[in-house]
Design a protein around this motif. Structure first.
Motif, PDB file in Angstrom:
ATOM      1  N   GLY A  28       2.610   6.478   5.354  1.00 20.50           N
ATOM      2  CA  GLY A  28       1.981   5.160   5.203  1.00 20.50           C
ATOM      3  C   GLY A  28       0.961   5.033   4.086  1.00 20.50           C
ATOM      4  O   GLY A  28       0.295   4.020   3.989  1.00 20.50           O
ATOM      5  N   GLU A  67       0.823  -1.213   0.000  1.00 19.39           N
ATOM      6  CA  GLU A  67       0.000   0.000   0.000  1.00 19.39           C
ATOM      7  C   GLU A  67       0.859   1.266   0.000  1.00 19.39           C
ATOM      8  O   GLU A  67       0.594   2.219  -0.715  1.00 19.39           O
ATOM      9  CB  GLU A  67      -0.917  -0.018   1.229  1.00 19.39           C
ATOM     10  N   ALA A  68       1.936   1.241   0.803  1.00 25.44           N
ATOM     11  CA  ALA A  68       2.696   2.473   0.991  1.00 25.44           C
ATOM     12  C   ALA A  68       3.395   2.924  -0.287  1.00 25.44           C
ATOM     13  O   ALA A  68       3.607   4.105  -0.498  1.00 25.44           O
ATOM     14  CB  ALA A  68       3.713   2.278   2.102  1.00 25.44           C
ATOM     15  N   ARG A  69       3.787   1.970  -1.152  1.00 22.27           N
ATOM     16  CA  ARG A  69       4.540   2.343  -2.362  1.00 22.27           C
ATOM     17  C   ARG A  69       3.680   2.108  -3.598  1.00 22.27           C
ATOM     18  O   ARG A  69       4.215   1.874  -4.672  1.00 22.27           O
ATOM     19  CB  ARG A  69       5.833   1.547  -2.425  1.00 22.27           C
TER      20      ARG A  69
END
Lengths: 345, 804
Positions: A205, A63-65
Motif C-alpha cells: 500500500g 499513493e500506492a503507485r
C-alpha cells in the motif's frame, strides 16, 4: 417507446457533455501531470489559475503507485506528449526522463539563479520544497533515545520483524534505496542482507501503509516520508519520526518535489509560467504551511519556518542516484521481495 | 443486420483490435519483448499466484455458502417480492469493495476491542484479511445469489414432499436439493473466484499481495501489455472457464411453473444476518463516520460534486452501451459464432484491470487516449460484457410466441417489453456501478482534467487520512444509482420500489435513534485525558477511585495504575506485577494511603501504597470460600471488614478480615433478591452495601451482615449498571454502561435524574465504567471509558437535576 429511445439518446448526449466538460481548449491551458498529494497540489494550481488566467488540467496519481505510473505514462507518450509540465513528488523520475531526452530546458529570470544542487545542470528540471525521509515510530512503544540514529543501524538484529517499507519499485522508497546504495558503497550488500534477516516487511500500500502499520502496532519502525506521518497525525494518530543520518556525518535525506517541462509540450509558454510559479517563494511558503510541511529552499521563507529546518542534509547527486537506482531496486526486490512478502491470511 | 453490425463494431473496438495489436506486437517486435522483459522485472510471481488461488477458492466457497440461504429465500417468494429482495441484496454493489474495507478498518483504531484483541494475539494480518473478505463478499454475494436462485427455483415443494413420503431423511433431502442446485453453485463459484482474482485495490489496502497487484506494479513500471500478459497467463484459462460457465448458465432454459414452497424463517434470518454483516454494518459505519467528521469545506465539496457528476456521466455512457447491447443483441444467440464473440468479451471482462488497461492503452494511444476515449473503451470491456450477459438472459426468458410476435413488429418494439426494460436497466446500473468504482483503469487511462477522477480522489483521501472527503464521496457516489434503482424494480415491484428507495436512503443517511426523551448532557466543569499510554492518557480506563488527599487513581487496560491530581495531571504511575491473563477492572482507595486493586484476571486482590509498592495480596483462583475467580471491586466497612465482589460462575460478595481471611459469603449467582449476575461495583453506606448488579440490570442494597436485600433500584431503567457511589446527601450515583449515562437515585428508589447519553462531545459518555466523588463532596469524577477521559461534574449541578 419513442420517448424512451429519445430519452436514452439525450441521456447519452448529456453524459458525453458532462464527461467532456473541461475539454474546451479555446482558453489558455496547461496540462500538468502531478504525483504530489491532491490536497497539496490542487490549491496551488488553483492559485496559479487565479493569478495567470491560465486553465490547469491535471492528471493525478494514487499513493500506492506514486509517481512511477506517471513517469512511465510520459515515457509512453514520448515525443508527442499530452502533458506540458511534470510536477513529481520525487527526484528520480525527472532525472530518468531527462536522460531519455524527454524534457526541455527552461531558464527564466525567476529561476536562473536556482541553487545548482537543486536543479539539472542543463536546466531541464528543478527541485523544490523537499521533505525529509524519516523513520516513523510510536513514542508510546519506543523511546526516542532508542531510535536508530543512522539508516545503517536498521541492520541491528534488535529490529528483527519490526521494520516495514513500501515496495522499493515505486517512488521515494526506490530513490532512497538508490541513495543508500550510493553512500553505503561496499557496505550496501551486507546492509541489505541484514535487513532481509531482520525480515523487513514490504507493504503493497505504499508509504501511507507503513505509517498505518506503525500506528496499529504491527511494526516499531516504518521507512516513509515526513508528509505521510504528518497526514496520519492530522487525523489523530500520535506518531513521531526520526531523521536518521547516512554515515560519515552525512545528515538526513531530503526528497524534493521536482518540476520540468516536457519536450514538445503543446503549450510551452503556459508551461513556463507554471514552472516559474511553482519555484516562487509564494509556493514554497504555501507548501511549508501545508499539512505536508515541506522544507522551503528560499532563505527568506525558511526563516519563517524554523521548525522545518533540517541540519546538514545529505547532498543529493542526481547522476549517482540514477546510476544506482536500477541495481538498488533489483537487489532490494531480490532480498526483500517486492510487496510479495506482505502478510495475509 | 443493424444489431449484428453493432455487435461486431463494438467487439472490434473493445476486444478485437486490442487483442490483434497485442498479437502483432508479439510477433513483430522482439525488441519490444526484450524491452518489456527488462522493464517488468519483479519478485517471483508464484507467491502472489498462490495467495490469489487461496483467496479465490476461499471467497468462492464463502460466497456460495452465504448465497444459498438467500437464493432459496428468493426462489420461494413471488416475483414482485423477489425483485425487492434482489434489489436489497444488490445494495452491496453501491460502493466499491475497497471503500467498504476502509469503512471497516477505520472503525477499528487502536484501542477498539477488535483491534486490541487482534493486536494482542498478533493477528492483525488476520483481521485485515477478514475485513477484506467481508468487503469482497459484499460485492460477490449478490452475484452468487443471482447465479444460484434459478437453480433453487427448480426444487419444488412437491418434490420435497414426495421424498419425505418415500422416507428420505432430512440429510438425504438436503443432499438431493444441493445436487439439484449444483449447476448454479458451480457457476457462482467459478464467477466469484475469477472476480476475486481480479480485485486489486481492496487487497492493496489490506496488505495482501495478490497477482493482480503484481500485474499493476509491472504495468506501472512500464511493462508492455505483452509483458503483463506473460505474468497474468494463469488467469486467462480461468477467465475463459468463468466466461463459459456464465454464458452457459445464462442460457439455461427457464424453469417450469411449479408450486412455491413458501418461505421458511431459516433462510430469511440467515440472509438478513449476512446482509447486515457485509452490507448493513459498513453502511452504518459510514453514517457513524459522517457524524464524527467535519463536513468537507464548501469549495472542496463543490469539486467533489463535480467529480461525482463526471464519474456518473462517464458511467452513463458505459451503462447506456451496455443497455443497448442487452436489448439489441438478444436475437443473435442461435448462431454459435455470435456466442463465441460474446463469450470472448465476457472472458476479457473477467481478467484483472491492470492487464485490461495495459492492453487497451497500447491499442488506443494518442488522440483517443488524450480525450478519454481509451478509458471509456477499457470500461466498456466490463460494461459490455454485463450487457451481453443480460441479453443472453433475456433470450432465454422470453416465451417463443412473444418472440415471434416481436419479430413481426420489428426492432422498435424491443423496448416496449417490460422484461426487456428491466434487463436494460439492470445492465445500465451494474455497468454504472462498475465504472464508478474502478480505480486501476482511472489511474492509468484518465485524460487531463480539472480534478482527478473521483475514485482517485477517494483512494488518496483514504491514504492521506481525509475522512471528510471519504464520507462526502461515499455519500454522493451511490446517489445516482439509488435514484435509478426504482427503474430496475418497476417491472417486478411497482408498488414496493418507493419503499425500497426510502429504506435505502434511510439506511444510507440514517434515521437517528428513537429516544423517549432527550438526555441532558453532564454539566461538567472540565475533563482530562486522551487515548494513549503516555502519562495522563488512558488506554481503555476501567476503574477509578479517589483517596483522602483528593488524588485520583485510574487503572486502564494497559495494566497501569496512574495517580493524578484533581485536574488530571499525572503524579506517578505503576504497572501491575502480572497481567498476562488480563487486566484489572476495579480499584479502591482506603484509609492510610492504601490502594486495593481488584486484580481481576489474576484472581486476587493486590494492595499497594500510594507510590505503587506492592504490600500484599490475597485470594487466588477457585470457587471455594476465600478463593475467587474474577474479582471486580473492593470496599471496606467502617468496622474494617473487606468486601470483594466477583463473577465468573460464582457471582458473589465475600467478606474478609483485614488479614485476608474469609469471614462469610454473601449472595451467589442468580436473579433473585440477594443474588447476582456480575456484581461489578460496591459502595458501603452505614450498614448497607450497594451492589451494581450489572447482569440483572439493577442496584441492590444489602444488609452488611446478612446479605439480605433491603432495597432494589433502577429496575426497568438501568441496562448495565457498572459503578455505584454514594453522594454527600446519601443519594446514589450510578453509571450505566447500557445507556451511556450517569443516573442519580434516592435510597428509596426514586429516580432523581439522568445525564450524559452516547457521544464524544464534552458532557456525553461512551461506555462509562466508573464514578467517584472527591473527599470534599464537591466534585463527581465520571470515568468516560469509550472516550478515554475523566469528566468532572460539580455535585451541586447534579442536585439541580437535568437541565436541557
Amino acid at each position: 417507446m419513442r420517448r424512451l429511445i429519445s430519452a436514452a439518446v439525450w441521456a447519452v448526449v448529456g453524459a458525453c457533455a458532462v464527461a467532456c466538460m473541461g475539454c474546451d481548449r479555446s482558453e489558455p491551458t496547461v496540462v500538468v501531470y502531478v504525483s504530489a498529494d491532491d490536497y497539496v497540489a490542487k490549491p496551488i494550481l488553483e492559485a496559479f489559475e487565479d493569478r495567470s488566467g491560465i486553465r490547469v488540467l491535471m492528471v493525478g496519481d494514487t499513493e500506492a503507485r506514486k509517481s512511477t505510473g506517471l513517469i512511465e505514462r510520459l515515457r509512453r507518450e514520448g515525443a508527442a506528449p499530452v502533458a506540458d509540465v511534470l510536477w513529481s513528488s520525487e527526484l528520480l523520475g525527472v532525472v530518468s526522463l531527462s536522460r531519455d531526452g524527454l524534457l526541455a530546458p527552461h531558464v527564466s529570470a525567476d529561476c536562473q539563479d536556482w541553487p545548482p544542487l537543486w536543479r539539472d545542470p542543463e536546466y531541464r528540471w528543478y527541485a523544490f520544497s523537499p521533505r525529509p525521509r524519516v523513520l516513523v515510530y510510536d513514542p508510546e512503544r519506543l523511546h526516542p533515545s532508542e531510535c536508530p540514529a543512522e539508516w545503517a543501524d536498521l541492520a541491528d538484529p534488535r529490529w528483527r520483524g519490526e521494520i516495514v517499507a513500501a515496495d522499493p519499485r515505486y517512488g521515494t522508497t526506490g530513490t532512497h534505496l538508490a541513495a543508500l546504495r550510493w553512500v553505503l558503497g561496499d557496505a550496501w550488500p551486507a546492509w541489505l542482507d541484514a535487513l532481509a534477516r531482520n525480515e523487513v516487511r514490504v507493504l503493497p500500500g505504499g508509504n501511507a501503509a507503513c505509517v498505518d502499520a506503525v500506528y496499529r502496532g504491527e511494526a516499531l519502525l516504518g521507512m516513509t516520508d515526513a508528509d505521510d506521518v504528518r497526514a496520519a497525525n492530522r487525523n489523530g494518530a500520535a506518531l513521531a519520526m526520526t531523521l536518521p543520518g547516512h554515515g560519515s556525518g552525512r545528515g538526513p535525506m531530503l526528497t524534493p518535489n521536482t518540476v520540468a517541462i516536457l519536450q514538445g509540450a503543446p503549450h510551452p509558454a503556459e508551461a513556463a509560467a507554471l514552472v516559474d510559479w511553482l519555484l516562487s517563494p509564494d509556493v514554497a511558503r504555501r507548501l511549508a504551511a501545508s499539512v505536508s510541511g515541506n522544507v522551503p529552499l528560499h532563505a527568506s521563507v525558511a526563516m519563517e519556518f524554523p521548525d522545518l529546518a533540517v541540519g546538514s542534509p545529505l547532498p543529493l547527486d542526481a547522476a549517482q542516484i540514477h546510476a544506482h537506482h536500477g541495481p538498488a531496486v533489483a537487489q532490494a526486490v531480490d532480498a526483500w521481495g517486492g510487496g510479495a512478502n506482505a502478510g495475509g491470511p | 443486420m443493424v444489431r449484428r453490425g453493432l455487435l461486431i463494431s463494438l467487439w472490434c473496438l473493445v476486444i478485437g483490435w486490442p487483442v490483434l495489436a497485442l498479437a502483432v506486437m508479439g510477433v513483430e517486435s522482439s525488441e519490444a519483448r526484450a524491452d518489456a522483459g527488462l522493464r517488468a522485472t519483479g519478485p517471483p510471481v508464484w507467491p502472489p499466484v498462490w495467495t490469489t488461488v487461496r483467496w479465490s477458492i476461499g471467497m468462492a466457497l464463502l460466497a456460495v455458502v452465504a448465497a444459498i440461504p438467500a437464493a432459496r429465500l428468493l426462489a420461494g417468494v413471488g416475483r414482485r417480492l423477489r425483485g425487492v429482495l434482489l434489489g436489497i441484496a444488490c445494495s452491496g454493489l453501491l460502493l466499491p469493495p475497497w471503500a467498504l474495507y476502509y469503512l471497516w478498518w477505520s472503525s477499528m483504531p487502536p484501542g477498539s476491542v477488535l483491534h486490541d484483541l487482534a493486536a494482542g494475539s498478533n493477528r492483525l494480518a488476520v483481521l485485515r484479511g477478514g475485513l477484506a473478505a467481508a468487503a469482497v463478499l459484499a460485492s460477490v454475494w449478490p452475484i452468487a445469489v443471482c447465479c444460484i436462485t434459478p437453480a433453487s427455483m427448480r426444487w419444488s415443494g412437491q418434490h420435497e414432499d414426495e421424498l419425505r413420503l418415500d422416507g428420505v431423511g432430512r440429510v438425504g433431502r438436503s443432499l438431493r436439493r444441493l445436487r439439484c442446485e449444483a449447476p448454479g453453485l458451480a457457476a457462482a463459484a467459478i464467477v466469484v473466484a475469477v472476480l476475486t482474482a481480479g480485485c486489486t485495490t481492496v487487497f492493496d489496502l489490506a496488505g495482501v499481495a495478490t497477482l493482480a497487484n503484481e500485474l499493476r506494479a509491472r504495468s506501472d513500471l512500464g511493462g508492455s501489455g505483452l509483458a503483463v500478459l506473460g505474468v497474468a497467463w494463469p488467469l486467462v484459462p480461468a477467465a475463459l472457464l468463468g466466461a463459459a460457465a456464465a454464458w452457459w448458465w445464462a442460457a439455461r432454459p427457464p424453469m417450469q411453473a411449479e408450486r412455491r414452497r413458501g418461505v421458511s424463517a431459516g433462510p430469511a434470518v440467515v440472509s438478513a444476518a449476512i446482509w447486515l454483516v457485509v452490507v448493513g454494518l459498513p453502511l452504518a459505519l459510514l453514517v457513524s463516520l459522517s457524524w464524527r467528521v467535519e463536513p468537507a469545506a464548501g469549495g472542496s465539496a463543490w469539486h467533489l460534486v463535480e467529480g461525482v457528476a463526471r464519474t456518473v456521466g462517464r458511467g452513463l455512457i458505459v451503462g447506456a452501451m451496455a443497455a443497448v447491447l442487452a436489448v439489441a443483441t438478444r436475437d443473435l444467440w442461435s448462431r454459435w459464432v455470435w456466442s463465441l464473440l460474446a463469450c470472448s468479451w465476457v472472458a476479457a471482462a473477467l481478467l484483472p484491470s491492470p492487464l485490461v488497461g495495459a492492453v487497451v492503452a497500447e491499442a488506443w494511444p494518442g488522440a483517443v487516449a488524450a480525450t478519454g476515449g481509451t478509458w471509456v473503451l477499457a470500461l466498456l470491456v466490463r460494461g459490455g460484457a454485463i450487457g451481453l450477459l443480460a441479453s443472453r438472459w433475456l433470450a432465454r426468458t422470453e416465451p417463443t410466441t412473444r418472440r415471434d410476435l416481436r419479430r413481426l413488429d420489428g426492432w422498435v418494439d424491443l423496448v416496449s417489453d417490460p422484461v426487456t426494460r428491466t434487463a436494460g436497466a439492470a445492465a445500465l446500473l451494474i455497468a454504472l456501478a462498475i465504472s464508478a468504482g474502478d480505480i486501476v483503469l482511472a489511474g492509468r487511462l484518465a485524460p487531463p482534467m480539472a480534478s482527478p477522477p473521483i475514485a482517485v480522489t477517494l483512494l488518496n483521501a483514504i491514504h492521506y487520512q481525509r475522512p471528510e472527503t471519504v464520507v462526502a464521496v461515499l455519500l454522493l457516489l451511490p446517489a445516482p444509482m439509488l435514484l435509478l434503482l426504482p427503474v430496475l424494480m418497476r417491472h417486478t415491484a411497482r408498488r414496493a420500489a418507493p419503499l425500497v428507495l426510502c429504506g435505502a436512503v434511510i439506511g444510507l443517511f440514517g434515521c437517528g435513534s428513537v429516544e423517549d426523551e432527550p438526555i441532558a448532557a453532564l454539566p461538567i466543569e472540565g475533563w482530562s485525558g486522551l487515548p494513549g499510554r503516555t502519562p495522563g492518557r488512558f488506554d481503555v480506563p476501567r476503574g477509578i477511585t479517589i483517596d483522602a488527599n483528593g488524588d485520583v487513581y485510574i487503572v486502564d487496560k494497559s495494566a497501569r495504575v496512574q495517580r493524578l491530581d484533581g485536574e488530571g495531571a499525572a503524579l506517578c504511575w505503576w504497572t501491575m506485577p502480572a497481567s498476562d491473563n488480563g487486566k484489572p477492572a476495579g480499584l479502591t482507595a482506603l484509609d492510610g494511603g492504601v490502594i486495593a486493586v481488584a486484580d481481576t484476571h489474576e484472581y486476587r486482590v493486590a494492595i499497594f501504597d500510594r507510590c505503587g509498592a506492592l504490600k500484599r495480596t490475597f485470594g487466588g483462583y477457585g470457587m471455594e470460600p476465600g478463593a475467587m475467580v474474577y474479582p471486580t471491586d473492593v470496599a471496606v466497612s467502617p468496622e474494617g471488614e473487606w468486601f470483594v465482589a466477583e463473577y465468573g460462575g460464582n457471582d458473589r460478595v465475600q467478606v474478609f478480615d483485614e488479614r485476608g481471611r474469609v469471614q462469610r459469603v454473601l449472595g451467589g449467582p442468580g436473579r433473585g433478591p440477594g443474588a447476582f449476575r456480575r456484581p461489578q461495583s460496591l459502595a458501603i453506606d452505614g450498614d448497607v452495601m450497594w451492589v451494581a448488579d450489572s447482569g440483572n440490570h439493577r442496584v441492590q442494597g444489602l444488609d452488611l451482615q446478612t446479605g439480605l436485600m433491603v432495597a432494589e433500584i433502577g429496575v426497568g431503567v438501568l441496562r448495565s449498571p457498572w459503578a455505584v457511589a454514594v453522594g454527600p446527601d446519601g443519594s446514589l450515583l450510578v453509571v450505566d454502561q447500557g445507556t451511556h449515562t450517569l443516573t442519580r437515585w434516592a435510597k428509596d428508589g426514586e429516580h432523581l435524574g439522568t445525564w450524559g447519553g452516547w457521544g464524544r462531545a464534552p458532557g456525553r459518555l461512551r461506555m462509562p465504567w466508573g464514578v467517584a466523588i472527591d473527599p470534599s463532596g464537591s466534585t463527581v469524577h465520571v470515568l468516560d471509558t469509550g472516550n478515554a477521559r475523566v469528566q468532572r461534574v460539580p455535585w451541586r449541578a447534579l442536585l439541580m437535576g437535568p437541565q436541557q
